[in-house]
Write an enzyme that holds these catalytic residues in place. Structure first.
Site, PDB file in Angstrom:
ATOM      1  N   LYS A 199       0.864  -1.189   0.000  1.00  0.00           N
ATOM      2  CA  LYS A 199       0.000   0.000   0.000  1.00  0.00           C
ATOM      3  C   LYS A 199       0.897   1.235   0.000  1.00  0.00           C
ATOM      4  CE  LYS A 199      -3.754   2.602   1.163  1.00  0.00           C
ATOM      5  NZ  LYS A 199      -4.457   2.369   2.423  1.00  0.00           N
ATOM      6  N   VAL A 200       0.668   2.123  -0.970  1.00  0.00           N
ATOM      7  CA  VAL A 200       1.457   3.351  -1.081  1.00  0.00           C
ATOM      8  C   VAL A 200       0.526   4.518  -1.403  1.00  0.00           C
ATOM      9  CG1 VAL A 200       3.513   2.115  -1.906  1.00  0.00           C
ATOM     10  CG2 VAL A 200       1.898   3.075  -3.567  1.00  0.00           C
ATOM     11  N   SER A 201       1.077   5.709  -1.399  1.00  0.00           N
ATOM     12  CA  SER A 201       0.332   6.889  -1.846  1.00  0.00           C
ATOM     13  C   SER A 201       0.308   6.945  -3.368  1.00  0.00           C
ATOM     14  CB  SER A 201       1.003   8.169  -1.327  1.00  0.00           C
ATOM     15  OG  SER A 201       1.014   8.219   0.073  1.00  0.00           O
ATOM     16  N   THR A 235       0.152  11.613  -1.006  1.00  0.00           N
ATOM     17  CA  THR A 235      -0.832  12.352  -1.794  1.00  0.00           C
ATOM     18  C   THR A 235      -1.216  13.635  -1.078  1.00  0.00           C
ATOM     19  OG1 THR A 235      -1.682  10.264  -2.684  1.00  0.00           O
ATOM     20  CG2 THR A 235      -3.091  12.206  -2.915  1.00  0.00           C
ATOM     21  N   HIS A 248      -5.869  10.397   7.578  1.00  0.00           N
ATOM     22  CA  HIS A 248      -6.436   9.305   8.362  1.00  0.00           C
ATOM     23  C   HIS A 248      -7.579   9.799   9.259  1.00  0.00           C
ATOM     24  CE1 HIS A 248      -3.150   7.136   6.747  1.00  0.00           C
ATOM     25  NE2 HIS A 248      -2.256   7.388   7.668  1.00  0.00           N
TER      26      HIS A 248
END
EC number: 4.1.99.29
Length: 259
Positions: free
Chosen positions: A52-54, A101, A140
Site C-alpha cells: 500500500k502506497v500513496s 498524496t 487518516h
C-alpha cells in the site's frame, strides 16, 4: 509472500480475511505494518510483493509494480486537512511524508511558500497544539479528531480537489509485482467483499492495530475510506489518478507517468 500496509482501520478491515487465510487459494502472508510515508520509499527496492502506497509515489514505483484496481483508498469527502491553532499565522507546516498524496495536494493548492518539516503522522496534531509548528497537514482519522486538540481546519484539500476537478480524491493505492497482479486483484477483492459481508469478523484485528482506539472513530474511518472504489477503481478512479499525476508532472513536482 510479503505484504505491507498501514495499521489504519481501513487497511486492517480490508486485508483481515486475506491475512488470516480466509480467502480461498491465497498464499500465506508475511505482513509488515507501516504508514504510507514509510512504504512510499520502502517499496523502492521491490522488497514487497504487495504494498500500500500513496498515489503520489506511483511515478517512482511503476517500473517495478502494477497498480491494482481494488483495495485502495479513494473517495469523496475524505481528503487531507490543513489544521492550526485558532488565529495562528502560518509559516511552518508539518507534513506526514514528502511523497504522500496529502503533500502533493498541498503543493498544488498552496499559493505561498512555507517552511516544511516531515514528521511522523501521529506527532503532527500534538505538535501543532503545542506550538511546535504553526499548522499541520493531517490525514487518516485526524479528520474526526483534530478538534480534540483545540485545532481548527484552515483548508479541506479533498473538498478543493473535488470542486476543481469533479473527481474523487486518490489517496492510497495497492501495488503488486506484475507476475502476481491478476491473482492479487482477485484475492484482495474477495477480502474486501468478505469484510463487508461480516464487518464484525475483523473488529478485534482492527482494534489491535488502530492508532485511534475509539471504536466510533474506527467505524467512521472504515465507512469513509472503504467504499465502491475499494472494490473497483472504475473509470472515475483511474481518471482521478491520471489527473492528479498529470497535474503533478505539469507542475514539475513528479516525473511524468502513464496509467
Amino acid at each position: 509472500m510479503k505484504i505491507a500496509f498501514s495499521p489504519c482501520p481501513n487497511d486492517t478491515f480490508v486485508f483481515h480475511a486475506l491475512v488470516h487465510g480466509l480467502v480461498a487459494g491465497a498464499p500465506g502472508l508475511d505482513v509488515t505494518f507501516a504508514d504510507v510515508d514509510v512504504t512510499n520509499t520502502a517499496a523502492l527496492d521491490g522488497h514487497f510483493d504487495i504494498v500500500k502506497v500513496s498515489y503520489a509515489a506511483l511515478p517512482w514505483l511503476l517500473d517495478q509494480y502494477e497498480l491494482l484496481p481494488c483495495g485502495g483508498a479513494l473517495g469523496r469527502g475524505c481528503g487531507p486537512l490543513v489544521v492550526a491553532r485558532p488565529g495562528a499565522v502560518v509559516k511552518r507546516v508539518a507534513v506526514p511524508g514528502d511523497r504522500t498524496t496529502a503533500y502533493l495536494l498541498f503543493r498544488l493548492w498552496a499559493k505561498e511558500n512555507y517552511e516544511i518539516e516531515v514528521v511522523p503522522f501521529h506527532e503532527i496534531m500534538p505538535g501543532v497544539a503545542a506550538g511546535k509548528w504553526d499548522a499541520g497537514l493531517v490525514i487518516h482519522e485526524a479528520r474526526f479528531t483534530y478538534q480534540n486538540y483545540g485545532l481548527v481546519s484552515l483548508a479541506d484539500l479533498g473538498e478543493w480537489w473535488e470542486q476543481d476537478t469533479g473527481l474523487p480524491i486518490p489517496l492510497g493505492a495497492i501495488l503488486a509485482k506484475p507476475e502476481i497482479a491478476a491473482q492479487a486483484t482477485e484475492w484482495i477483492r474477495e477480502s474486501v467483499r468478505m469484510a463487508w459481508a461480516d464487518p464484525d469478523a475483523s473488529r478485534d484485528y482492527v482494534q489491535q492495530h488502530a492508532q485511534e482506539m475509539d471504536s466510533d472513530v474506527q467505524r467512521q474511518h472504515i465507512a469513509l475510506y472503504v467504499n465502491e472504489f475499494t472494490d473497483s477503481l472504475g473509470e472515475a478512479g483511474y481518471e482521478a489518478a491520471r489527473t492528479l499525476l498529470a497535474r503533478a508532472a505539469q507542475a514539475g513536482i513528479t516525473p511524468a507517468v502513464r496509467l
